[in-house]
Design an enzyme around this catalytic site. Structure first.
Site, PDB file in Angstrom:
ATOM      1  N   ARG A 139      -3.261  12.547  -1.707  1.00 51.78           N
ATOM      2  CA  ARG A 139      -4.556  12.644  -1.035  1.00 51.78           C
ATOM      3  C   ARG A 139      -4.421  13.480   0.212  1.00 51.78           C
ATOM      4  NH1 ARG A 139      -8.076   7.436   0.429  1.00 51.78           N
ATOM      5  NH2 ARG A 139      -6.727   7.523   2.220  1.00 51.78           N
TER       6      ARG A 139
ATOM      7  N   ASP B  24       4.063   4.597   1.272  1.00 54.01           N
ATOM      8  CA  ASP B  24       4.956   4.499   2.432  1.00 54.01           C
ATOM      9  C   ASP B  24       5.596   3.113   2.533  1.00 54.01           C
ATOM     10  OD1 ASP B  24       4.686   7.097   3.285  1.00 54.01           O
ATOM     11  OD2 ASP B  24       3.003   6.671   4.621  1.00 54.01           O
TER      12      ASP B  24
ATOM     13  N   THR C 147      -9.331  15.652   4.162  1.00 52.27           N
ATOM     14  CA  THR C 147     -10.506  15.599   3.272  1.00 52.27           C
ATOM     15  C   THR C 147     -10.510  14.357   2.377  1.00 52.27           C
ATOM     16  OG1 THR C 147      -9.394  16.756   1.471  1.00 52.27           O
ATOM     17  CG2 THR C 147     -10.457  18.132   3.140  1.00 52.27           C
TER      18      THR C 147
HETATM   19  C1  PRP Z   1      -2.558   6.594  -2.489  1.00 53.85           C
HETATM   20  C2  PRP Z   1      -2.633   5.581  -3.618  1.00 53.85           C
HETATM   21  C3  PRP Z   1      -3.614   6.227  -4.556  1.00 53.85           C
HETATM   22  C4  PRP Z   1      -4.560   6.932  -3.634  1.00 53.85           C
HETATM   23  C5  PRP Z   1      -5.808   6.105  -3.532  1.00 53.85           C
HETATM   24  O1  PRP Z   1      -1.720   7.633  -2.819  1.00 53.85           O
HETATM   25  O2  PRP Z   1      -1.397   5.285  -4.181  1.00 53.85           O
HETATM   26  O3  PRP Z   1      -3.005   7.158  -5.446  1.00 53.85           O
HETATM   27  O4  PRP Z   1      -3.921   7.014  -2.346  1.00 53.85           O
HETATM   28  O5  PRP Z   1      -6.761   6.755  -2.770  1.00 53.85           O
HETATM   29  P1  PRP Z   1      -8.114   7.321  -3.397  1.00 53.85           P
HETATM   30  O6  PRP Z   1      -8.662   6.244  -4.264  1.00 53.85           O
HETATM   31  O7  PRP Z   1      -8.964   7.555  -2.166  1.00 53.85           O
HETATM   32  O8  PRP Z   1      -7.818   8.581  -4.134  1.00 53.85           O
HETATM   33  P2  PRP Z   1      -1.347   8.806  -1.789  1.00 53.85           P
HETATM   34  O9  PRP Z   1      -2.260   9.960  -1.992  1.00 53.85           O
HETATM   35  O10 PRP Z   1      -1.262   8.245  -0.397  1.00 53.85           O
HETATM   36  O11 PRP Z   1       0.060   9.275  -2.291  1.00 53.85           O
HETATM   37  P3  PRP Z   1       1.469   8.496  -2.331  1.00 53.85           P
HETATM   38  O12 PRP Z   1       1.342   7.418  -3.387  1.00 53.85           O
HETATM   39  O13 PRP Z   1       2.419   9.556  -2.702  1.00 53.85           O
HETATM   40  O14 PRP Z   1       1.729   7.910  -0.966  1.00 53.85           O
HETATM   41  N1  URA Z   2      -4.053   4.856  -0.208  1.00 56.65           N
HETATM   42  C1  URA Z   2      -3.296   3.807   0.218  1.00 56.65           C
HETATM   43  O1  URA Z   2      -2.084   3.776  -0.009  1.00 56.65           O
HETATM   44  N2  URA Z   2      -3.905   2.848   0.919  1.00 56.65           N
HETATM   45  C2  URA Z   2      -5.228   2.834   1.169  1.00 56.65           C
HETATM   46  O2  URA Z   2      -5.730   1.892   1.821  1.00 56.65           O
HETATM   47  C3  URA Z   2      -5.994   3.928   0.717  1.00 56.65           C
HETATM   48  C4  URA Z   2      -5.378   4.918   0.020  1.00 56.65           C
END
Ligand code: PRP
Ligand code: URA
Length: 209
Positions: free
Chosen positions: A104, A203, A108
């Protein structure tokens, strides 16, 4: 919300409360996510079709049940979805695993694709997409779009914490996809994090912050 299923078994709620605590270690967070995924998997596989099979027990010939129909594929959205794979594989060890990498954008909040590797016969499988967080719903919606573009027709989403905004987006974009979650939280904050949520799942899982 007719596609939304809350899986709120007491064991799942208890474990999720520990995961949510800010001072829970990465090691405990990982173990709890694994356990919750297995418990949720038990529920999500409840409707798998069965067929009759003739067997010989040491005592008699008998007609018994075995799982029939489509084979399973588990598709984690990287990174955090990875923490849910082993729990499901412990229930269905023969499932294939595909990977979709999305991150993400911090400004944005839009998802960006960086990886996609799927089993070649994925369109013939029941696909369970796993990601602990359904926030805006952008990542899950894009992942499911990618799977549909590959011909998948039978897809379920399994998450741990969902926001109403994410459920609404997913239901609008993919009304054919059933959503299973251990919690439906209050809302998103200004950074599109789930409130109260559990923070950044990736994280916390890997200790990267
Ligand atoms: C987090 C989570 C989802 C996403 C959810 O991933 O694991 O994939 O955000 O958010 P959304 O519903 O608004 O799309 P992130 O993009 O932080 O990546 P990561 O798992 O590599 O930390
Ligand atoms: N991604 C996460 O890991 N946590 C949240 O709360 C939203 C998006």
């Amino acid at each position: 919300m007719k596609n939304f299923h809350l899986i709120d078994h007491p064991l799942i709620q208890h474990k999720l409360t520990i995961m949510r605590r800010a001072n829970t270690s990465s090691k405990d967070f990982r173990e709890l996510l694994n356990e919750i995924s297995m418990l949720m998997g038990y529920e999500i596989t409840r409707e798998l079709p069965l067929e009759n099979v003739e067997i010989e027990t040491p005592v008699a010939r008998a007609t018994m049940k075995r799982i029939s129909g489509k084979k399973l594929a588990i598709v984690p959205i990287l990174r955090a979805g990875l923490g849910m794979v082993d729990g499901l594989l412990s229930l269905v060890p023969v499932a294939r695993v595909g990977h979709i990498g999305l991150y993400r954008d911090p400004e944005t909040h839009q998802p960006h694709e960086y990886y996609c590797k799927l089993p070649p016969d994925i369109s013939h499988r029941l696909v369970i997409v796993v990601d602990p967080m359904l926030a805006t719903g952008g990542s899950a919606s894009d992942a499911i779009r990618m799977l549909k573009d590959k011909g998948c027709t039978h897809i379920k989403l399994m998450c741990v914490v969902a926001a109403p905004e994410g459920v609404a987006k997913l239901t609008a974009d993919h009304p054919d996809v059933e959503i299973y979650s251990a919690a439906l939280d209050e809302c998103l904050n200004d950074h599109a994090y789930i409130v109260p949520g559990l923070g950044d799942a990736g994280d916390r899982l890997y200790g990267t912050k």
